[in-house]
Design a protein around this motif. Structure first.
Motif, PDB file in Angstrom:
ATOM      1  N   ILE A 144     -12.021  48.880 -13.945  1.00 29.38           N
ATOM      2  CA  ILE A 144     -13.004  49.903 -13.591  1.00 29.38           C
ATOM      3  C   ILE A 144     -12.609  50.592 -12.287  1.00 29.38           C
ATOM      4  CG2 ILE A 144     -15.404  50.271 -12.875  1.00 29.38           C
ATOM      5  CD1 ILE A 144     -16.236  48.147 -14.869  1.00 29.38           C
ATOM      6  N   GLU A 145     -12.074  49.824 -11.338  1.00 37.01           N
ATOM      7  CA  GLU A 145     -11.658  50.403 -10.058  1.00 37.01           C
ATOM      8  C   GLU A 145     -10.540  51.418 -10.248  1.00 37.01           C
ATOM      9  OE1 GLU A 145     -13.043  50.164  -7.094  1.00 37.01           O
ATOM     10  OE2 GLU A 145     -14.603  48.979  -8.070  1.00 37.01           O
ATOM     11  N   GLU A 146      -9.595  51.119 -11.117  1.00 33.82           N
ATOM     12  CA  GLU A 146      -8.497  52.052 -11.386  1.00 33.82           C
ATOM     13  C   GLU A 146      -9.018  53.350 -11.987  1.00 33.82           C
ATOM     14  OE1 GLU A 146      -4.488  49.594 -12.426  1.00 33.82           O
ATOM     15  OE2 GLU A 146      -6.189  49.205 -13.761  1.00 33.82           O
ATOM     16  N   ILE A 147     -10.042  53.248 -12.806  1.00 28.76           N
ATOM     17  CA  ILE A 147     -10.620  54.435 -13.443  1.00 28.76           C
ATOM     18  C   ILE A 147     -11.432  55.243 -12.433  1.00 28.76           C
ATOM     19  CG2 ILE A 147     -12.260  55.229 -15.194  1.00 28.76           C
ATOM     20  CD1 ILE A 147     -11.429  52.761 -16.862  1.00 28.76           C
ATOM     21  N   LEU A 151     -11.852  59.804 -10.251  1.00 24.47           N
ATOM     22  CA  LEU A 151     -12.927  60.664 -10.748  1.00 24.47           C
ATOM     23  C   LEU A 151     -13.382  61.661  -9.684  1.00 24.47           C
ATOM     24  CD1 LEU A 151     -15.138  58.051 -12.661  1.00 24.47           C
ATOM     25  CD2 LEU A 151     -13.565  59.729 -13.655  1.00 24.47           C
ATOM     26  N   SER A 152     -13.615  62.894 -10.103  1.00 20.15           N
ATOM     27  CA  SER A 152     -14.170  63.902  -9.196  1.00 20.15           C
ATOM     28  C   SER A 152     -15.681  63.758  -9.100  1.00 20.15           C
ATOM     29  CB  SER A 152     -13.816  65.306  -9.697  1.00 20.15           C
ATOM     30  OG  SER A 152     -12.420  65.503  -9.715  1.00 20.15           O
ATOM     31  N   ILE A 153     -16.301  63.374 -10.211  1.00 24.20           N
ATOM     32  CA  ILE A 153     -17.744  63.152 -10.255  1.00 24.20           C
ATOM     33  C   ILE A 153     -17.970  61.649 -10.433  1.00 24.20           C
ATOM     34  CG2 ILE A 153     -19.894  63.692 -11.461  1.00 24.20           C
ATOM     35  CD1 ILE A 153     -18.555  66.279 -12.429  1.00 24.20           C
ATOM     36  N   PRO A 154     -18.481  60.972  -9.415  1.00 22.76           N
ATOM     37  CA  PRO A 154     -18.607  59.506  -9.467  1.00 22.76           C
ATOM     38  C   PRO A 154     -19.477  59.027 -10.630  1.00 22.76           C
ATOM     39  CG  PRO A 154     -18.947  60.329  -7.235  1.00 22.76           C
ATOM     40  CD  PRO A 154     -18.943  61.528  -8.131  1.00 22.76           C
ATOM     41  N   LYS A 155     -19.098  57.894 -11.185  1.00 19.61           N
ATOM     42  CA  LYS A 155     -19.891  57.222 -12.217  1.00 19.61           C
ATOM     43  C   LYS A 155     -20.120  55.779 -11.788  1.00 19.61           C
ATOM     44  CE  LYS A 155     -18.810  59.784 -16.476  1.00 19.61           C
ATOM     45  NZ  LYS A 155     -20.224  60.099 -16.791  1.00 19.61           N
ATOM     46  N   GLU A 156     -21.257  55.233 -12.202  1.00 17.60           N
ATOM     47  CA  GLU A 156     -21.566  53.847 -11.865  1.00 17.60           C
ATOM     48  C   GLU A 156     -20.695  52.893 -12.680  1.00 17.60           C
ATOM     49  OE1 GLU A 156     -25.691  53.188 -12.459  1.00 17.60           O
ATOM     50  OE2 GLU A 156     -26.321  54.510 -10.818  1.00 17.60           O
ATOM     51  N   ASP A 157     -20.404  51.754 -12.080  1.00 19.41           N
ATOM     52  CA  ASP A 157     -19.587  50.747 -12.760  1.00 19.41           C
ATOM     53  C   ASP A 157     -20.190  50.366 -14.113  1.00 19.41           C
ATOM     54  OD1 ASP A 157     -18.323  50.887 -10.357  1.00 19.41           O
ATOM     55  OD2 ASP A 157     -18.251  48.733  -9.994  1.00 19.41           O
ATOM     56  N   LYS A 158     -21.512  50.223 -14.126  1.00 20.81           N
ATOM     57  CA  LYS A 158     -22.198  49.815 -15.352  1.00 20.81           C
ATOM     58  C   LYS A 158     -21.972  50.823 -16.469  1.00 20.81           C
ATOM     59  CE  LYS A 158     -26.780  48.626 -17.154  1.00 20.81           C
ATOM     60  NZ  LYS A 158     -28.239  48.532 -16.843  1.00 20.81           N
TER      61      LYS A 158
END
Length: 217
Positions: A144-147, A151-158
């Motif tokens: 998940i950290e690598e993905i 990202l330009s628009i942050p997404k939650e880990d969940k």
């Protein structure tokens, strides 16, 4: 007799004075020379070595910028974008970007070519198409950290974890699209017309792969 002795004594005295003055001159001269040598002279500042800007570096930067440009467009539409080319480098399996819909039912395998002068021939298209066809979903092994980091628009880990999990569970029922993005339609050779079909403005088809012209300007 005494006159001769007196003259010799005077000569000896004069010679002694001359020798003493000569030694004094040498001593003073050495002293000043030594002082001059000890004066701190300004040190020349070392200029930073300018890295040679090679053609390869310039082309890579242009290619990276184009991948980010295309990926951001999918992010703005709500897709989870995996910048596979940035993460894996030369081991990306021929897929620069993976874009997954929020419901994890649609997946885009994307190649990006920011070519300006190079002419695209049939063997280029066939190679790109073949790589997209045989891609083995290697992105599923990324953390998940690598993905997240690209990202330009942050997404939650969940949210990322849920989408990846759905892809793993429903891989066989996914709707998969293969797209080649090019930044300039002029790079497509005229002889390529016999291999391409047209669907709408700025969109071409090569077998099952769409070719979309998307300029950064």
């Amino acid at each position: 007799m005494w006159n001769v002795v007196l003259i010799l004594f005077e000569l000896l005295f004069v010679v002694s004075i001359a020798i003493a003055l000569a030694y004094l001159y040498q001593w003073v001269n050495k002293l000043f020379i030594k002082q001059d040598r000890c004066v701190d002279t300004p040190k020349l500042q070392k200029l930073p070595i300018k890295k040679e800007v090679t053609k390869e570096n310039t082309l890579k930067k242009q290619g990276d910028a184009y991948e980010h440009f295309i990926g951001k467009q999918f992010e703005e539409k709500g897709y989870l974008v995996i910048y596979n080319g940035f993460i894996c480098g030369f081991d990306d399996g021929g897929v620069d970007l993976v874009a997954i819909s929020a419901d994890a039912k649609i997946l885009y395998l994307i190649q990006c070519k920011n070519w300006q002068k190079m002419t695209m021939q049939s063997h280029h298209l066939e190679t790109l198409y073949h790589k997209l066809q045989i891609y083995n979903f290697d992105f599923l092994s990324l953390s998940i950290e690598e993905i997240k980091i690209h990202l330009s628009i942050p997404k939650e880990d969940k949210s990322i974890k849920e989408i990846i999990l759905k892809i793993k569970e429903h891989k066989e029922t996914l709707t998969i699209h293969q797209i080649l993005y090019i930044s300039n339609e002029k790079v497509v050779s005229l002889e390529m017309g016999q291999y391409l079909s047209f669907s709408k403005n700025q969109v071409l088809n090569y077998k099952k792969m769409k070719i979309v012209v998307e300029n950064m300007a």
